[in-house]
Write a protein that holds these residues in place. Structure first.
Motif, short mmCIF file in Angstrom:
data_model
loop_
_atom_site.label_atom_id
_atom_site.label_comp_id
_atom_site.label_asym_id
_atom_site.label_seq_id
_atom_site.Cartn_x
_atom_site.Cartn_y
_atom_site.Cartn_z
N SER A 291 0.81 -1.22 0.00
CA SER A 291 0.00 0.00 0.00
C SER A 291 0.84 1.27 0.00
CB SER A 291 -0.94 0.00 1.20
OG SER A 291 -0.17 -0.14 2.37
N GLY A 292 2.16 1.14 0.00
CA GLY A 292 3.00 2.33 -0.02
C GLY A 292 4.43 1.96 -0.35
N ARG A 293 5.33 2.93 -0.19
CA ARG A 293 6.70 2.74 -0.66
C ARG A 293 7.71 2.60 0.48
NH1 ARG A 293 7.82 3.65 -5.88
NH2 ARG A 293 6.00 4.08 -7.16
N ARG A 294 7.23 2.54 1.69
CA ARG A 294 8.17 2.44 2.82
C ARG A 294 8.58 0.99 3.02
NH1 ARG A 294 8.36 6.21 7.01
NH2 ARG A 294 8.30 4.47 8.47
N VAL A 295 9.87 0.71 2.91
CA VAL A 295 10.35 -0.67 3.01
C VAL A 295 11.43 -0.78 4.06
CG1 VAL A 295 12.01 -0.36 1.12
CG2 VAL A 295 11.24 -2.65 1.72
N ALA A 296 11.33 -1.85 4.85
CA ALA A 296 12.41 -2.18 5.77
C ALA A 296 13.21 -3.33 5.16
CB ALA A 296 11.85 -2.60 7.12
N ILE A 297 14.51 -3.25 5.26
CA ILE A 297 15.38 -4.32 4.78
C ILE A 297 15.95 -5.01 6.02
CG2 ILE A 297 17.46 -4.87 3.46
CD1 ILE A 297 16.89 -2.23 1.87
N VAL A 298 15.61 -6.29 6.18
CA VAL A 298 16.12 -7.05 7.33
C VAL A 298 17.10 -8.08 6.77
CG1 VAL A 298 15.52 -8.54 9.27
CG2 VAL A 298 13.96 -6.70 8.57
N THR A 299 18.32 -8.04 7.26
CA THR A 299 19.38 -8.84 6.65
C THR A 299 20.23 -9.49 7.72
OG1 THR A 299 21.27 -8.72 5.12
CG2 THR A 299 20.93 -6.82 6.55
N ASN A 300 21.00 -10.49 7.36
CA ASN A 300 21.98 -11.03 8.30
C ASN A 300 23.40 -10.78 7.81
OD1 ASN A 300 22.09 -12.85 6.25
ND2 ASN A 300 22.13 -14.68 7.57
N SER A 301 23.54 -9.89 6.80
CA SER A 301 24.89 -9.55 6.34
C SER A 301 24.87 -8.16 5.73
CB SER A 301 25.37 -10.57 5.32
OG SER A 301 24.39 -10.75 4.34
N GLY A 302 25.93 -7.41 6.04
CA GLY A 302 25.95 -6.00 5.70
C GLY A 302 25.93 -5.71 4.21
N GLY A 303 26.90 -6.26 3.48
CA GLY A 303 27.07 -5.90 2.08
C GLY A 303 25.81 -6.07 1.24
N PRO A 304 25.21 -7.26 1.23
CA PRO A 304 23.99 -7.43 0.45
C PRO A 304 22.86 -6.49 0.91
CG PRO A 304 24.96 -9.55 0.93
CD PRO A 304 25.74 -8.54 1.72
N GLY A 305 22.84 -6.17 2.20
CA GLY A 305 21.86 -5.20 2.69
C GLY A 305 22.09 -3.83 2.08
N VAL A 306 23.35 -3.41 2.00
CA VAL A 306 23.68 -2.11 1.42
C VAL A 306 23.28 -2.09 -0.05
CG1 VAL A 306 25.52 -0.50 0.86
CG2 VAL A 306 25.60 -1.75 3.02
N LEU A 370 11.89 -6.45 2.95
CA LEU A 370 12.80 -7.34 2.22
C LEU A 370 13.55 -8.15 3.27
CD1 LEU A 370 14.67 -5.28 -0.54
CD2 LEU A 370 12.38 -6.26 -0.61
N ALA A 371 13.44 -9.47 3.18
CA ALA A 371 14.12 -10.33 4.14
C ALA A 371 15.29 -11.01 3.44
CB ALA A 371 13.15 -11.37 4.70
N LEU A 372 16.50 -10.61 3.77
CA LEU A 372 17.69 -11.17 3.13
C LEU A 372 18.37 -12.14 4.08
CD1 LEU A 372 19.31 -7.91 1.67
CD2 LEU A 372 17.42 -9.26 0.78
N ASN A 373 18.80 -13.26 3.52
CA ASN A 373 19.63 -14.18 4.27
C ASN A 373 20.72 -14.66 3.35
OD1 ASN A 373 20.76 -16.33 5.73
ND2 ASN A 373 19.15 -17.73 5.05
N ILE A 374 21.94 -14.24 3.64
CA ILE A 374 23.06 -14.67 2.82
C ILE A 374 23.92 -15.54 3.70
CG2 ILE A 374 25.12 -13.92 1.58
CD1 ILE A 374 21.95 -11.85 1.75
N ALA A 375 23.88 -16.84 3.43
CA ALA A 375 24.38 -17.80 4.39
C ALA A 375 25.64 -18.49 3.91
CB ALA A 375 23.31 -18.86 4.65
N PRO A 376 26.67 -18.54 4.75
CA PRO A 376 27.76 -19.46 4.47
C PRO A 376 27.25 -20.90 4.66
CG PRO A 376 28.12 -18.33 6.56
CD PRO A 376 26.85 -17.79 5.98
N ALA A 377 28.00 -21.84 4.12
CA ALA A 377 27.51 -23.22 4.04
C ALA A 377 27.20 -23.84 5.40
CB ALA A 377 28.54 -24.08 3.30
N TYR A 378 27.92 -23.40 6.46
CA TYR A 378 27.73 -24.05 7.74
C TYR A 378 26.44 -23.63 8.44
CZ TYR A 378 29.22 -19.66 9.84
OH TYR A 378 29.30 -18.35 10.21
N LEU A 379 25.83 -22.55 7.93
CA LEU A 379 24.66 -22.00 8.61
C LEU A 379 23.41 -22.71 8.11
CD1 LEU A 379 24.66 -19.47 10.54
CD2 LEU A 379 23.58 -18.27 8.64
N ASP A 380 22.54 -23.10 9.03
CA ASP A 380 21.30 -23.77 8.62
C ASP A 380 20.25 -22.71 8.33
OD1 ASP A 380 19.17 -25.35 8.17
OD2 ASP A 380 19.11 -26.27 10.17
#
Lengths: 684, 684
Positions: A291-306, A370-380
């Motif tokens: 319904s609008g343009r306000r977006v929160a970006i929730v991430t577990n890693s800085g670079g992809p969030g930026v 936006l829900a970002l999860n950029i995971a190294p292989a060891y992370l479930d």
């Protein structure tokens, strides 16, 4: 409605060789694998395949056949259609190529004639088939996709094939697919009309290179967009692309800027790449509206969030920081090292619960997450996906997930899918999809006037040759377009009279049907201060016109300090009358700051045009400049856009410049070109 | 050089818990799986893992250890470093987080102090590890990639992880990878210097959010780009992105437009998304350089060909039609139904031989070929891939292949890989990569002057307070910047004298340190025609300045019909002095038609700046306007850009407008702001 027979036939005949490796063989394999059982093969040898019976003619089949799928050689197709007609077949999909796309117009006309004679409706020729997942019907050589709510109409079979293959690979549910090829009978307009009312279709994707009738197309798209999103690739947007569509479909595309306007006017969303088309179909099918343009970006890693934040802001989303209340609630459970700005960075320590709570709270404050999860292989990634899924499920707002790298987080993606959540290839692509969703929502809410059909207009322009400036000005004035006080002079004496009547200083311009670029030839003299100067100016102009058909000079008041804008009318081969508005003067050429609409426009659209040019701030008044009379401008734009519906022979009109004042406006120069043939639709 | 010990250690100690699921355990698994054998574990329990021996301290290890990889808890890291130092370890990769990125500056300083004390060089803390495929060394938690020529330096471990995972999935060969985290010791500049000379590195990819020292960074990049392509993502290009990088790395980024300029000046290629970064690394590593922008698109399906052509033209490639000779040669073997325009459409009937011959001939005429194959499932893409591969192998020009859908044409893609050919996700993405390659080639060929270091400049601006207009004009004049004839007047009488000396008509402007926006306050009077008007104007200006520190008025000639441009100097926190050039006047605000360079610029760069603004045609003369003196302008731009290297306290200078004539130019207004602190590098 016999298009229904295309999608839900009681029986299907595949006409063509079923020897191994032949298209008929592949088609039957595909149809049988898809689960559709009422299929037979037809070919001279009466050869079947995959336990499907073979016949030597459609007319010899002993059960009801509603749909024929034709892959037999080009020269046989007319006879096949006759056979189908005699057997009472209602619809055909003609995959066989070799018709208008290679110059065989006669062959294609013959197909249409035979089909009409027997009442058969057909798709093709030169197409890649159709799909109706609900009916488990896959008479196509492309990848059978999973079932779902997206229907895809494609003028290119290959683009269709790519989208269907991705649909299977990434899990996008398809309702119907039609590759309509040369469109000798059924084309995009009729298909859109069908899909508008089709309850299984929730989202429409469209790949076009041209349309059959611009205004009918717009009405059909509008009928769809009133009920469901329509995402469009219009290919051939550059000159090389247009050259290619011409050789590809044999059809002439209109101006790309006009397509842009037309698609916007009927509420469709235009994208440029297959990846965008796919991403947006996913978003519309699986996510609630935004319904609008306000977006929160929730991430577990800085670079992809930026990177996601950069993209989001660049395309007009609002990546505002959380308010103090949200920050304080987040800080109750998030560790101190988490950045509570936007992106909200849970860091690699982010947990299932962290995602769940953070998303839930962010969805209260923002329009989307936006829900970002950029995971190294060891992370479930599975618990993190559960956190995201739970939060999304408990909210009526969209959550766009991007879990990557795909290979590593495949389990997490599967969990997201079990929540009905799509994933996007990167955070940037998720942001792009969200921006389109927001744009759709805001245009969708705006009222869209329905365009009038093009009918023969009642009047014709005055005269019959080229309209000279005084004549054109009079005509504009009669039609409610403000022109300056002016006089026409055929002698020095008349010029003096004109100058006095208007009041010095004045401007004088040559009038000659043979002089188009007046100032280049010394045919325009500015700032004439008195009688002597007026006489001299007239003589100078007469001399400048030596050797040309000199009719006299037109005299205007000298205008200063106006903002110059331009208004234009033209006729697009696909959409008919088009109205343009832009900044006038020298900057038009450099900046091309101009906007178009399929005409006519109403007041709201005229205001929208004025506001969407980039130079709009100049019209509003900046740096001590006064604001201009945008009210009057909008009114004139509306009247101007209606002229082609009153006068049948308007080819082009340029009002350039139009002088725009703090109060009112007047036309500074006019050029009118008569149409030499009828508008599309004006078959009198 | 001890960075070498990072990449080719004789032995590696992983310091941290090796209990199952702990990072030390995962790291040892990764290192062992990668094939590196000289690894030991260090933790209080002296616990090993995966047949690797455990020790309770690095100093107790009985074989040479050059590299320590640290994942032990934050508070333990200083002691670990000391232990390493005592044991003669040369380098460390500190993966452990919890330092400056969460505000723990003291902890990070301590690490650096200990490392310096023992002569240890280290990467991190808060990083994702490193890779050296040649040494089979994978002390990282990210996906081990295949070996090859791309080295990747990443300020974000997650972005690194995505690229490495894609490298594995799509077959991109990696030489070295360094996630340098907080960069407390080794940072991007030193790593670039190392990679410039590294023979195994053919292409450098870089993800940065900030740099340590702008000019040293530029010199390091330039050292690389003289020998190999450098592809850069500089994230944080919007305000929300910058806010995020600030919280992510704790470092302040400079202006994005200045990064753009700096990267261009040192020959790097800036891209915006991870997908572009990946595509371009593929292109540079596996394809020969491209020598121009003419591209042929060879396809077996119309739609994807059109989309690729649209994209190619849009980003500046030349999609010209084949010449008559090539057309005639193609028509010798291609069926009549193939479109011999560009795209060249072999249709779905396209064969191995058709691709081979068409590509071979097209490569003679064009600079590069995009080879598209969009295959339905029944089509065998292997022979088509062979055709493409053979043609590519026999030419020194690049062939960019896009075979899709990927799932269907996997066998074909494998064949392309066996020819050393990369494939691109879509034709549009292949076109984008090619356009970047062409841009690299053309900037690579241009001579790049090396930027001077920033040293304390010998002089200071005159005076010490705010520079008033007459003072600033004199100073500009002394430094070779043309200013108009002007007079300073402190009374009506002096104003008349000034008006006469300059010659009417003149312009008068207020001089007051308290009035910045002169025209907003009635402090500017134009077109003063005689003595009386001059006297009246002075009085009017004096009245306008009532209540302010009024010093007098400056008198200029009245200038008409000049093209207004602007020149600017500013200081960027990362790159120091920056010079700007743009269009002046009201349009600057709307169009932001302005370009930047890290200063100083030479003549060639100044000309490049002038030519790259969008309004350049206005300066060249359009629509009867005379061309402007671009020669003089370039000369002034060069002198202007050198001022900060002569005067140490220039903070900002705006020359706006500068009046540009058909012959010559003069400054119309000047504003100078003194620097209140030193330039970066000016530690006197």
């Amino acid at each position: 409605m016999s298009i229904q027979s295309l999608f839900t036939p009681r029986g299907v005949a595949v006409v063509g060789s079923t020897s191994e490796g032949k298209l008929g063989y592949e088609l039957i394999r595909q149809i049988v694998r898809g689960g559709y059982r009422q299929v037979v093969a037809v070919n001279p040898k009466a050869q079947g395949a995959f336990d499907v019976s073979g016949y030597d003619a459609v007319a010899h089949i002993d059960r009801p056949i509603d749909l024929a799928v034709v892959v037999s050689p080009t020269p046989t197709v007319p006879a096949v259609l006759k056979d189908c007609g005699r057997a009472g077949v209602k619809a055909a999909v003609i995959i066989t190529a070799g018709f208008s796309e290679v110059g065989n117009l006669a062959g294609e006309k013959e197909l249409k004639r035979i089909a009409d004679q027997y009442g058969i409706r057909f798709v093709g020729p030169n197409c890649a088939g159709i799909v109706n997942t609900r009916h488990r019907l896959f008479p196509t050589l492309e990848t059978p996709p999973p079932a779902g709510g997206v229907s895809f109409i494609a003028q290119s079979g290959a683009v269709g094939g790519v989208l269907l293959a991705w649909a299977k690979e990434f899990g996008l549910g398809i309702a119907k697919f039609v590759s309509y090829g040369n469109a000798a009978d059924i084309h995009e307009i009729e298909l859109l009309e069908y899909l508008a009312a089709d309850p299984e279709t929730q989202v429409i994707a469209l790949y076009i290179e041209s349309v059959h009738d611009g205004r009918a197309f717009m009405r059909a798209v509008q009928a769809c967009t009133r009920r469901k999103p329509v995402v469009v690739i219009k290919a051939g947007r550059t000159s090389s692309g247009q050259r290619a569509t011409l050789s590809h479909t044999g059809s002439m595309a209109g101006s790309d800027a006009v397509y842009d306007a037309a698609l916007q006017q009927c509420g469709a969303i235009r994208v440029h790449t297959i990846e965008e088309l796919f991403d947006l179909c996913q978003a519309f099918l699986y996510l609630p509206p935004v319904s609008g343009r306000r977006v929160a970006i929730v991430t577990n890693s800085g670079g992809p969030g930026v990177l996601a934040a950069d993209r989001a802001e660049e395309i007009g989303l609002d990546v505002a920081e959380p308010g103090p209340a949200l920050k304080s609630r987040l800080s109750e459970f998030l560790p101190a090292y988490c950045a509570l700005k936007n992106p909200i960075d849970l860091t690699v320590e982010g947990t299932e619960d962290g995602y769940r709570k953070t998303l839930t709270l962010a969805l209260e404050e923002y329009d989307a997450v936006l829900a970002l999860n950029i995971a190294p292989a060891y992370l479930d990634s599975v618990p993190l996906a559960r956190g995201v899924g739970d939060a999304a499920r408990s909210s009526a707002k969209p959550v766009l997930a991007s879990f990557l790298p795909r290979e590593i987080v495949a389990d997490g993606i599967a969990v997201l899918q079990s929540y009905g959540l799509p994933t996007f290839a990167t955070g940037e692509r998720a942001a792009t999809a969200l921006a389109y969703m927001a744009a759709y929502q805001s245009t969708h809410q705006a009222r869209k006037p329905t365009l009038p059909e093009i009918k023969p207009a009642p009047q014709r322009l005055p005269g019959d040759g080229q309209m000279l400036e005084p004549e054109a000005l009079l005509w504009l004035q009669e039609n409610g377009i403000p022109v300056p006080d002016f006089r026409f002079a055929r002698s020095g004496q008349e010029a003096v009279g004109g100058g006095r009547a208007i009041g010095y200083p004045v401007v004088m311009k040559v009038v000659s049907p043979q002089i188009l670029h007046k100032s280049d030839r010394g045919g325009v003299i500015l700032d004439i201060q008195d009688d002597d100067a007026a006489r001299a100016a007239f003589e100078a102009i007469r001399r400048a016109a030596r050797g040309k058909d000199f009719r006299g000079a037109v005299i205007y008041p000298m205008i200063r300090d106006a903002q110059e804008v331009l208004l234009g009318l033209s006729r697009d081969p696909q959409f008919g009358p088009v109205v343009a508005f832009g900044m006038g003067g020298i900057h038009t050429e450099v900046w091309r700051d101009i906007t178009f609409r399929v005409a006519p426009v109403d007041r709201a659209q005229a205001e929208e045009m004025i506001q969407e040019i980039k130079s709009f701030p100049l019209l509003q008044g900046v740096r001590g400049q006064p604001p201009r009379d945008l009210d009057a401008l909008a009114g004139v734009l509306v009247s101007f856009s209606q002229l082609p519906f009153c006068y049948s022979d308007i080819g082009e009109i340029d009002l350039n410049p139009v002088f725009l004042f703090p109060k009112g406006l007047v036309v500074g120069d006019v050029r009118i070109i008569r149409a030499t043939h009828l508008w599309p639709g004006e078959q009198q």
